[in-house]
Design an enzyme around this catalytic site. Sequence first.
Site, PDB file in Angstrom:
ATOM      1  N   ALA A  66      -3.092   0.048   5.688  1.00  0.00           N
ATOM      2  CA  ALA A  66      -3.510   1.418   6.444  1.00  0.00           C
ATOM      3  C   ALA A  66      -3.536   2.325   5.156  1.00  0.00           C
ATOM      4  O   ALA A  66      -2.830   2.320   4.126  1.00  0.00           O
ATOM      5  CB  ALA A  66      -2.648   1.638   7.265  1.00  0.00           C
ATOM      6  N   GLU A 114      -2.510  -7.602   8.270  1.00  0.00           N
ATOM      7  CA  GLU A 114      -2.650  -7.708   9.855  1.00  0.00           C
ATOM      8  C   GLU A 114      -4.125  -7.837  10.233  1.00  0.00           C
ATOM      9  O   GLU A 114      -4.449  -8.520  11.336  1.00  0.00           O
ATOM     10  CB  GLU A 114      -2.044  -6.355  10.506  1.00  0.00           C
ATOM     11  N   GLU A 134       5.400  -2.570   4.359  1.00  0.00           N
ATOM     12  CA  GLU A 134       5.927  -1.298   4.788  1.00  0.00           C
ATOM     13  C   GLU A 134       7.194  -0.810   4.572  1.00  0.00           C
ATOM     14  O   GLU A 134       7.148   0.535   4.477  1.00  0.00           O
ATOM     15  CB  GLU A 134       5.371  -1.312   6.343  1.00  0.00           C
TER      16      GLU A 134
HETATM   17  N1  CAA Z   1      -3.751   3.507   0.985  1.00  0.00           N
HETATM   18  C1  CAA Z   1      -4.347   4.501   0.432  1.00  0.00           C
HETATM   19  N2  CAA Z   1      -5.059   4.384  -0.860  1.00  0.00           N
HETATM   20  C2  CAA Z   1      -4.435   2.970  -1.301  1.00  0.00           C
HETATM   21  C3  CAA Z   1      -3.857   2.079  -0.737  1.00  0.00           C
HETATM   22  C4  CAA Z   1      -3.689   2.394   0.686  1.00  0.00           C
HETATM   23  N3  CAA Z   1      -2.999   1.449   1.548  1.00  0.00           N
HETATM   24  N4  CAA Z   1      -3.878   0.991  -1.606  1.00  0.00           N
HETATM   25  C5  CAA Z   1      -4.432   1.393  -2.864  1.00  0.00           C
HETATM   26  N5  CAA Z   1      -4.665   2.716  -2.866  1.00  0.00           N
HETATM   27  C6  CAA Z   1      -5.534   3.516  -3.749  1.00  0.00           C
HETATM   28  C7  CAA Z   1      -4.334   4.029  -4.595  1.00  0.00           C
HETATM   29  O1  CAA Z   1      -3.920   5.015  -4.267  1.00  0.00           O
HETATM   30  C8  CAA Z   1      -5.382   4.251  -6.091  1.00  0.00           C
HETATM   31  O2  CAA Z   1      -6.162   5.488  -5.880  1.00  0.00           O
HETATM   32  P1  CAA Z   1      -6.294   6.322  -6.996  1.00  0.00           P
HETATM   33  O3  CAA Z   1      -7.080   5.421  -8.090  1.00  0.00           O
HETATM   34  O4  CAA Z   1      -7.036   7.443  -6.388  1.00  0.00           O
HETATM   35  O5  CAA Z   1      -4.918   6.691  -7.756  1.00  0.00           O
HETATM   36  C9  CAA Z   1      -6.330   3.016  -5.706  1.00  0.00           C
HETATM   37  O6  CAA Z   1      -6.454   2.465  -4.434  1.00  0.00           O
HETATM   38  C10 CAA Z   1      -5.978   1.900  -6.609  1.00  0.00           C
HETATM   39  O7  CAA Z   1      -4.781   1.479  -6.340  1.00  0.00           O
HETATM   40  P2  CAA Z   1      -3.608   1.153  -7.551  1.00  0.00           P
HETATM   41  O8  CAA Z   1      -3.855   2.436  -8.658  1.00  0.00           O
HETATM   42  O9  CAA Z   1      -2.325   1.560  -6.947  1.00  0.00           O
HETATM   43  O10 CAA Z   1      -3.849  -0.185  -8.031  1.00  0.00           O
HETATM   44  P3  CAA Z   1      -3.037  -1.277  -8.498  1.00  0.00           P
HETATM   45  O11 CAA Z   1      -3.870  -2.339  -9.380  1.00  0.00           O
HETATM   46  O12 CAA Z   1      -2.032  -0.776  -9.703  1.00  0.00           O
HETATM   47  O13 CAA Z   1      -1.773  -1.896  -7.149  1.00  0.00           O
HETATM   48  C11 CAA Z   1      -1.614  -2.347  -5.099  1.00  0.00           C
HETATM   49  C12 CAA Z   1      -2.462  -2.388  -6.364  1.00  0.00           C
HETATM   50  C13 CAA Z   1      -0.354  -3.321  -5.502  1.00  0.00           C
HETATM   51  C14 CAA Z   1      -2.525  -3.039  -4.003  1.00  0.00           C
HETATM   52  C15 CAA Z   1      -1.201  -0.889  -4.823  1.00  0.00           C
HETATM   53  O14 CAA Z   1      -2.302  -0.170  -4.811  1.00  0.00           O
HETATM   54  C16 CAA Z   1      -0.407  -0.815  -3.585  1.00  0.00           C
HETATM   55  O15 CAA Z   1       0.829  -0.973  -3.560  1.00  0.00           O
HETATM   56  N6  CAA Z   1      -1.013  -0.275  -2.553  1.00  0.00           N
HETATM   57  C17 CAA Z   1      -0.214   0.076  -1.143  1.00  0.00           C
HETATM   58  C18 CAA Z   1       0.017  -1.176  -0.487  1.00  0.00           C
HETATM   59  C19 CAA Z   1       0.700  -0.983   0.721  1.00  0.00           C
HETATM   60  O16 CAA Z   1       1.826  -0.366   0.800  1.00  0.00           O
HETATM   61  N7  CAA Z   1       0.146  -1.303   2.003  1.00  0.00           N
HETATM   62  C20 CAA Z   1       0.921  -1.103   3.256  1.00  0.00           C
HETATM   63  C21 CAA Z   1       0.364   0.389   3.913  1.00  0.00           C
HETATM   64  S1  CAA Z   1       1.139   0.654   5.067  1.00  0.00           S
HETATM   65  C22 CAA Z   1       0.213   0.221   6.473  1.00  0.00           C
HETATM   66  O17 CAA Z   1      -0.550  -0.832   6.227  1.00  0.00           O
HETATM   67  C23 CAA Z   1       1.094   0.284   7.866  1.00  0.00           C
HETATM   68  C24 CAA Z   1       0.535  -0.366   8.960  1.00  0.00           C
HETATM   69  O18 CAA Z   1       0.722  -1.827   9.113  1.00  0.00           O
HETATM   70  C25 CAA Z   1      -0.561   0.225   9.906  1.00  0.00           C
END
Ligand code: CAA
Length: 260
Positions: A66, A114, A134
């Site tokens: 998300a 999910e 999360e």
């Molecule tokens: N939401 C919004 N933006 C996201 C995102 C997310 N879930 N995941 C990645 N992005 C964005 C980053 O902010 C980044 O944007 P900018 O270039 O503008 O800074 C871009 O995508 C590229 O990401 P990274 O620079 O972080 O890329 P990376 O290769 O270094 O890492 C990754 C990749 C490990 C997937 C890392 O992006 C990450 O950990 N993302 C978040 C994953 C996460 O926590 N997901 C769960 C979200 S909560 C949820 O989903 C709740 C639910 O069940 C409803």
Amino acid sequence: MEFNNLLLETGEGIATLTINRPKALNALNEETLKELHCCFAGLRSDPAIKVVILTGAGDKAFVAGADIAAMQGFDALAAREFARLGHEVFNLIEKLPQPVIAAVNGFALGGGCELAMACDIRLAGENARFGQPEVNLGVIPGFGGTLRLARLVGKGRAKELILTGDLIDAQEARRIGLVNQVLPSGDLLEGARKMAQKIASKGQVAVRLGKEAIDNGLEMDQDRAGRYEAELFGLCFATADQKEGMSAFLEKRAAQFQGR
Ligand code: CAA
């Protein structure tokens, strides 16, 4: 259908739907969820579509979760509404009459894992990574992760993934039953297409009833599930496809199914 965050291609009975926000690793914001709802509602009632393939744009992510930037400022009620929207969309996908194949081409994290779990079959590229991270954000899965992960891989493994936030690779995901097959990343979409073509070549009433029998049967006790399966088995004998399928077998020729 025109969307800001989705690409839809259709042909030969197969719809390929790509979540297209590669700059945010295809993260799901409210607009994308609403577009998914609209798109799947259209596919649901399209008699030409026999199978759906769902994937993510780019070679890095299926869906990285998300959208964290969108969620950051939520109060409790806004978060609940967002989670409800996610459930509505994922339930629509899970209950679609047509089979849905997830082609997981990279990160499938949080809401992305999910989403893949709401699909019927998961194919993963070698580069896929799965997880429910999360807890790293101080929240729990909100789009069905606690239910679907436990049902797919068992309570103990679901708890390990959800409570540690650890990511697993495609081979480990296959080992624990989270994905059906792992394919070389470059062959993933072709593999999904081949599987979709195979399913599309079968009797479509039987395909849909098979999906229904498994999904609804799992929610019933064994006696009721058995009676339910018998009802749906009987229903197959009201179709032209059953007559054709069995005649073709006995006449040693390929069946020509009509989907009725
Ligand atoms: N939401 C919004 N933006 C996201 C995102 C997310 N879930 N995941 C990645 N992005 C964005 C980053 O902010 C980044 O944007 P900018 O270039 O503008 O800074 C871009 O995508 C590229 O990401 P990274 O620079 O972080 O890329 P990376 O290769 O270094 O890492 C990754 C990749 C490990 C997937 C890392 O992006 C990450 O950990 N993302 C978040 C994953 C996460 O926590 N997901 C769960 C979200 S909560 C949820 O989903 C709740 C639910 O069940 C409803």
